[in-house]
Design an enzyme around this catalytic site. Structure first.
Site, PDB file in Angstrom:
ATOM      1  N   HIS A  18     -12.962   2.083   3.209  1.00  0.00           N
ATOM      2  CA  HIS A  18     -12.712   3.950   2.899  1.00  0.00           C
ATOM      3  C   HIS A  18     -13.336   4.147   1.771  1.00  0.00           C
ATOM      4  O   HIS A  18     -14.512   3.344   0.749  1.00  0.00           O
ATOM      5  CB  HIS A  18     -12.023   4.314   3.446  1.00  0.00           C
ATOM      6  CG  HIS A  18     -10.810   3.901   3.082  1.00  0.00           C
ATOM      7  ND1 HIS A  18     -10.579   4.512   1.453  1.00  0.00           N
ATOM      8  CD2 HIS A  18      -9.179   3.457   3.727  1.00  0.00           C
ATOM      9  CE1 HIS A  18      -9.335   3.907   1.739  1.00  0.00           C
ATOM     10  NE2 HIS A  18      -8.744   2.841   2.170  1.00  0.00           N
ATOM     11  N   HIS A  21     -12.009   2.425  -1.442  1.00  0.00           N
ATOM     12  CA  HIS A  21     -12.765   1.342  -1.731  1.00  0.00           C
ATOM     13  C   HIS A  21     -13.957   1.179  -2.586  1.00  0.00           C
ATOM     14  O   HIS A  21     -14.028   0.566  -3.464  1.00  0.00           O
ATOM     15  CB  HIS A  21     -12.296   0.120  -0.490  1.00  0.00           C
ATOM     16  CG  HIS A  21     -11.424   0.333   0.276  1.00  0.00           C
ATOM     17  ND1 HIS A  21     -11.265   0.682   2.015  1.00  0.00           N
ATOM     18  CD2 HIS A  21     -10.549  -0.468  -0.180  1.00  0.00           C
ATOM     19  CE1 HIS A  21      -9.788   0.156   2.194  1.00  0.00           C
ATOM     20  NE2 HIS A  21      -9.522  -0.472   1.784  1.00  0.00           N
ATOM     21  N   CYS A 126       7.360  -2.899   2.934  1.00  0.00           N
ATOM     22  CA  CYS A 126       6.725  -2.795   4.065  1.00  0.00           C
ATOM     23  C   CYS A 126       6.086  -3.091   3.966  1.00  0.00           C
ATOM     24  O   CYS A 126       4.858  -3.831   3.218  1.00  0.00           O
ATOM     25  CB  CYS A 126       6.108  -1.722   3.092  1.00  0.00           C
ATOM     26  SG  CYS A 126       4.944  -0.209   3.394  1.00  0.00           S
ATOM     27  N   CYS A 129       1.861  -2.858   2.525  1.00  0.00           N
ATOM     28  CA  CYS A 129       2.033  -2.975   0.844  1.00  0.00           C
ATOM     29  C   CYS A 129       2.717  -4.640   0.445  1.00  0.00           C
ATOM     30  O   CYS A 129       2.387  -4.851   0.111  1.00  0.00           O
ATOM     31  CB  CYS A 129       3.151  -2.324   0.002  1.00  0.00           C
ATOM     32  SG  CYS A 129       3.612  -0.445   0.400  1.00  0.00           S
ATOM     33  N   CYS A 144       8.094   3.737   3.869  1.00  0.00           N
ATOM     34  CA  CYS A 144       7.447   3.464   2.339  1.00  0.00           C
ATOM     35  C   CYS A 144       6.679   4.351   1.448  1.00  0.00           C
ATOM     36  O   CYS A 144       6.281   5.749   1.481  1.00  0.00           O
ATOM     37  CB  CYS A 144       6.149   2.812   2.604  1.00  0.00           C
ATOM     38  SG  CYS A 144       5.063   2.044   1.190  1.00  0.00           S
ATOM     39  N   HIS A 147       3.114   4.755   0.956  1.00  0.00           N
ATOM     40  CA  HIS A 147       2.103   4.606   2.759  1.00  0.00           C
ATOM     41  C   HIS A 147       3.042   5.967   3.315  1.00  0.00           C
ATOM     42  O   HIS A 147       2.519   6.526   4.186  1.00  0.00           O
ATOM     43  CB  HIS A 147       2.344   3.927   3.564  1.00  0.00           C
ATOM     44  CG  HIS A 147       1.225   2.559   3.145  1.00  0.00           C
ATOM     45  ND1 HIS A 147       1.824   1.457   2.142  1.00  0.00           N
ATOM     46  CD2 HIS A 147       0.383   2.635   2.725  1.00  0.00           C
ATOM     47  CE1 HIS A 147       0.886   0.698   1.589  1.00  0.00           C
ATOM     48  NE2 HIS A 147      -0.705   1.279   2.278  1.00  0.00           N
ATOM     49  N   LYS A 299      -3.180  11.158  -0.068  1.00  0.00           N
ATOM     50  CA  LYS A 299      -3.965   9.787  -0.231  1.00  0.00           C
ATOM     51  C   LYS A 299      -4.781   9.140   1.510  1.00  0.00           C
ATOM     52  O   LYS A 299      -4.215   9.170   2.143  1.00  0.00           O
ATOM     53  CB  LYS A 299      -3.287   8.322  -0.875  1.00  0.00           C
ATOM     54  CG  LYS A 299      -4.091   7.076  -0.591  1.00  0.00           C
ATOM     55  CD  LYS A 299      -2.269   5.863  -1.578  1.00  0.00           C
ATOM     56  CE  LYS A 299      -3.973   4.698  -1.676  1.00  0.00           C
ATOM     57  NZ  LYS A 299      -3.296   3.776  -1.624  1.00  0.00           N
ATOM     58  N   LYS A 302      -5.835   4.464   5.559  1.00  0.00           N
ATOM     59  CA  LYS A 302      -6.180   4.233   7.107  1.00  0.00           C
ATOM     60  C   LYS A 302      -4.722   4.952   7.503  1.00  0.00           C
ATOM     61  O   LYS A 302      -4.860   5.984   8.816  1.00  0.00           O
ATOM     62  CB  LYS A 302      -5.561   2.482   7.736  1.00  0.00           C
ATOM     63  CG  LYS A 302      -6.198   2.164   9.050  1.00  0.00           C
ATOM     64  CD  LYS A 302      -5.810   1.183   9.541  1.00  0.00           C
ATOM     65  CE  LYS A 302      -6.023   0.451  10.931  1.00  0.00           C
ATOM     66  NZ  LYS A 302      -5.790  -1.075  10.899  1.00  0.00           N
TER      67      LYS A 302
END
Length: 529
Positions: A18, A21, A126, A129, A144, A147, A299, A302
């Site tokens: 995405h 990245h 997590c 992670c 987490c 996330h 953030k 996914k």
């Protein structure tokens, strides 16, 4: 010639790439292109992280082998390489044998240093992670901190690395080399984390099939972060017979730079240098941690369900427009927000109206006045030349400081000054009233020369469009050094083609309507039983 080793993080293959990245790779590619033009010898590495529990789970959910999932995602990364014209020198995959050799070698060295031991391990974990967190680090309701997803309690026998042994050496590193972590705010975070006390780190997992077996430890596999971090040296031949690249770009390189997201800073600025200290290997020069791309205040990820895929943006706006937006919109090191409206505004304002219209206006005027050619007279004494000199200096300073948004702002300041210069002199009126005079030639040459300098500065950022701009104004081949930022390089009296639209303007209302309709359809589909 100084050597510069530049890396992105290696990207996890549990899902397709995405915008988060491609951002880091876009930064890396822009920096690599800039450094090459600045006369440095650059080796640019990216790649994929293909082991671990997340990959195993994702592949199981699809009913395929983990390597099949990895191959599919890697193919997508390579497709984006071609579309976005990434110029990396190597793409490392952690499933490659050359990487396993490097992992085995660093483990052998750490083992020889006496920094491994076996003990029970339990804590809050997590899976996305692949990291354990303490109680005080967790978010509300044991989630987490990165996330926001629930963590799980894990307990098993693991191999531990004596991380606590390296607490003081790490603090000494941060004190003696404050440039090791950038920006400074991230260095402060890392230092505070280490000062609070380091616990030994679990570096193996039990009962995980999709991982590298831990040498000499039956039933244990290498923890994904010990595995993944070694990519930076395994890609250069560490652990192999041929270590020429390793010697040149790691052992003896002038700069070893890791570009990472702030969510993996601890692994790169604490774990990685500690592993290297234990193994007796050189440390990176700089770990540069950038912020997150956010959408709807969260953030882009996914797990958050707010992913921005690059393919649709590239299809609609072109690859260089995506590259420009990513570098112009984010202050490198801070978070930035993505919105469809913001993207269209930046595209229409900066690219279609700013760069595109300026090029089209100047080329059309020059062709009409001088028989399809650039003006026959150059000009060194004018109002734009000192502005261009100052802008070139500001651009170089900003790029060296990784302030890509400031570098682009400086180039657009020269564009704005150029347009004001043209408005004040109205060359379109001079053509009608006086014809192709020397005065007209100097005015148009100055405008085109300013555009040439802007396009030269854009070469690292927009590797496809910048050469097109240069060709449109009579520069047949892109320059290979920043000597071309000096005033006076535009050829006189050479043919220039009829202008083609570089950035067709987007109907903002129509585009946002389409985006909203698509989002509604996706939400409805996702909610369907």
């Amino acid at each position: 010639m100084s050597t510069f080793y530049l890396t992105t993080p290696i990207y996890y293959v549990n899902a397709l790439p995405h915008i988060g990245h491609i951002f880091t790779t876009t930064v890396g590619d822009t920096l690599a292109r800039y450094l090459r033009m600045a006369g440095r010898e650059v080796y640019f590495l990216t790649g994929t992280d293909e082991h671990g529990q997340n990959i195993e789970r994702a592949a199981r959910n699809e009913g395929i082998a983990p390597i099949a999932l990895a191959d599919r995602v890697v193919a997508k990364y390579r497709e984006l390489r071609d579309r976005l014209e990434f110029s990396y020198d190597d793409f490392i995959r952690t499933t490659e044998e050359r990487h396993k050799r490097g992992v085995d070698e660093i483990i052998r060295r750490i083992e020889a240093a006496g920094d491994f031991y076996t003990a029970p391990h339990e804590g809050w974990y997590c899976p996305p992670c692949e990291t354990f967190y303490t109680e005080k680090e967790l978010g509300p309701e044991k989630t987490c901190p990165v996330h926001g997803t629930p963590v799980e309690w894990k307990s098993e026998e693991n191999v531990f690395f004596r991380l606590s042994k390296y607490q003081q050496p790490l603090l000494d590193l941060y004190r003696e080399h404050p440039e090791f972590v950038r920006p400074e705010t991230r260095l402060n975070e890392v230092r505070a984390f280490v000062e609070a006390g380091l616990r030994d780190l679990s570096v193996s997992r039990a009962n995980l099939e999709w991982a590298i077996p831990f040498p000499g430890r039956p039933g244990q596999t290498v923890y994904v972060w010990l595995d993944a971090l070694v990519n930076y040296i395994s890609a250069l031949g560490f652990g192999a017979d041929d270590v020429r690249l390793y010697d040149k770009f790691w052992a003896h390189s002038d700069v070893r730079l890791h570009l990472v997201g702030k969510d993996i800073l601890r692994q790169h600025a604490v774990y990685w240098p500690a592993f290297l200290m234990s193994a007796g290997l050189p440390l990176p020069s700089v770990v540069w941690a950038h912020g997150w791309w956010q959408r709807d205040g969260r953030k882009v990820s996914k797990s958050a369900g707010n992913i921005v895929r690059p393919d649709e943006l590239i299809d609609r706006f072109g690859p260089d427009s995506v590259r420009y937006f990513l570098l112009r919109e984010m202050v490198f090191g801070q978070d930035a927000n993505f919105s469809d409206e913001g993207f269209v505004d930046r595209y229409n304002g900066d690219l279609a109206n700013g760069l595109g219209n300026t090029v089209s206006r100047l080329v059309t005027l020059s062709r009409n006045a001088f028989d399809g050619k650039t003006p026959p007279h150059a000009c060194s004494d004018n109002e734009l030349a000192p502005v261009a000199k100052q802008v070139a200096e500001e651009y170089r300073t900003a790029m060296e400081d990784f302030a890509f948004n400031r570098a682009l702002e400086s180039l657009w300041r020269l564009l704005a000054e150029t347009n004001q210069y043209l408005v004040a002199r109205a060359p379109w009126k001079l053509i009608q009233s006086e014809g192709p005079t020397p005065e007209l030639a100097r005015i148009l040459w100055n405008g085109l020369e300013a555009v040439r300098i802007v396009a030269t500065g854009l070469l690292p950022v927009m590797p496809r469009v910048a050469p097109q701009v240069l060709a449109a104004i009579g520069v047949p081949a892109p320059p290979t050094s920043f000597d071309a930022l000096r005033w006076g390089g535009l050829p006189t009296d050479v043919p220039i083609p009829a202008p083609a639209p570089l950035f067709p303007r987007i109907d903002k209302a129509a585009y946002l309507g389409e985006a909203k309709e698509k989002e509604t359809m996706e939400t409805t589909t996702a909610a369907a039983p």
